[in-house]
Write a protein that holds these residues in place. Sequence first.
Motif, PDB file in Angstrom:
ATOM      1  N   PHE A  86      -6.043   1.850   3.338  1.00  0.00           N
ATOM      2  CA  PHE A  86      -5.318   0.402   3.250  1.00  0.00           C
ATOM      3  C   PHE A  86      -3.855   0.550   3.916  1.00  0.00           C
ATOM      4  N   SER A 141       0.890  -1.193   0.012  1.00  0.00           N
ATOM      5  CA  SER A 141       0.014   0.096  -0.107  1.00  0.00           C
ATOM      6  C   SER A 141       0.886   1.283  -0.051  1.00  0.00           C
ATOM      7  N   ARG A 192     -12.430  -6.369   5.660  1.00  0.00           N
ATOM      8  CA  ARG A 192     -10.854  -5.729   5.677  1.00  0.00           C
ATOM      9  C   ARG A 192     -10.054  -6.581   4.394  1.00  0.00           C
ATOM     10  N   LYS A 193     -10.776  -7.695   3.848  1.00  0.00           N
ATOM     11  CA  LYS A 193     -10.285  -8.142   2.549  1.00  0.00           C
ATOM     12  C   LYS A 193     -11.115  -7.184   1.057  1.00  0.00           C
ATOM     13  N   THR A 194     -11.809  -6.358   1.306  1.00  0.00           N
ATOM     14  CA  THR A 194     -12.562  -5.512   0.162  1.00  0.00           C
ATOM     15  C   THR A 194     -11.859  -4.175   0.019  1.00  0.00           C
ATOM     16  N   PHE A 195     -11.548  -3.921  -1.131  1.00  0.00           N
ATOM     17  CA  PHE A 195     -10.738  -2.759  -1.664  1.00  0.00           C
ATOM     18  C   PHE A 195     -11.498  -2.047  -2.540  1.00  0.00           C
ATOM     19  N   GLU A 245      -8.459   2.796  -0.926  1.00  0.00           N
ATOM     20  CA  GLU A 245      -9.540   2.767   0.130  1.00  0.00           C
ATOM     21  C   GLU A 245      -9.993   1.211   0.463  1.00  0.00           C
ATOM     22  N   ARG A 246     -10.115   1.171   1.553  1.00  0.00           N
ATOM     23  CA  ARG A 246     -10.328  -0.390   2.455  1.00  0.00           C
ATOM     24  C   ARG A 246     -11.527  -0.220   3.233  1.00  0.00           C
ATOM     25  N   ASP A 247     -12.287  -1.142   2.889  1.00  0.00           N
ATOM     26  CA  ASP A 247     -13.801  -1.293   3.801  1.00  0.00           C
ATOM     27  C   ASP A 247     -13.410  -1.540   5.052  1.00  0.00           C
ATOM     28  N   THR A 248     -13.845  -0.868   6.013  1.00  0.00           N
ATOM     29  CA  THR A 248     -13.511  -1.116   7.343  1.00  0.00           C
ATOM     30  C   THR A 248     -14.243  -2.237   7.868  1.00  0.00           C
ATOM     31  N   TRP A 260     -15.280   3.957   4.798  1.00  0.00           N
ATOM     32  CA  TRP A 260     -13.999   3.843   3.981  1.00  0.00           C
ATOM     33  C   TRP A 260     -12.784   4.374   4.575  1.00  0.00           C
ATOM     34  N   TYR A 316      -9.174 -11.500  -1.974  1.00  0.00           N
ATOM     35  CA  TYR A 316      -9.173 -10.231  -1.791  1.00  0.00           C
ATOM     36  C   TYR A 316     -10.609 -10.102  -2.755  1.00  0.00           C
TER      37      TYR A 316
END
Length: 260
Positions: A259, A82, A100-103, A94-97, A256, A231
Amino acid sequence: MADGKEWYLEYEIHRNRPGLLGDVSSLLGMLGINILTINGVDHERRGLLVAAREDKQIERFLAIAETMETIHLTKVRPPTLSDRLAVRHGRYIERDTGDRKTFRFTRDEIGLLVDFMAELIKKPEHLLLGIRGLPRVGKSESIIAASVSANKRWIFISSTLLKQTVRTRLSDDERSADHIYVIDGVVSKRRGSESHWDLIRQLMRSPVTKVIEHPDDFVKETEYTLENFDYILELRNHRDEQIRSSGDSIHSDFPWSDFN
């Protein structure tokens, strides 16, 4: 190769003024720390990749930087993927809080998405990647570009990119760990024969990298779940767009976060 151990440094700018970057760069130079790359990672933060022969050089920099009123150091660490991409592109992924595997990416960040996916594809482990997005947002094109960047060959097992593709078998030269196998969950769900699904099951059991478009539809037809994915990447035309999959919607109002 960098001359010495690589570090990622990031600082917030408390009081911007002409010459501030020069002051930081000069300080690093006086301490014998080599600047590899530098870029802003948002309007108020700047990130640097540097190399130092000894850890004590970084320790000296930290001690002096703490006395500077114009900046505040926020990150000092060996660089993550990152970090490298943030400096290269000038923004963080940007990473989904909540997951955590979703970007998450938008169309104006396709370059960042391609670089991120290419780095994942290069990993020696064989990953299972999912990519969500509305039709014609650029999912398949991003997969192809990432495969080219990673020096990998791609094979569409199911796709709508050129014409509706539904493969039922592969030749011997198409079976290799150097290939990236791309499956469209919607096409396979709606058009896939039993022999097509037999091929998919073979690939899912094989030590090869798979990229699944519309992973939510895919898991409805298999014994796999979203937990099996390493991911999940989401591509939108804009931040507020909702991604819909066979009547199910994936809302875009999750918080969001960077990462990191």
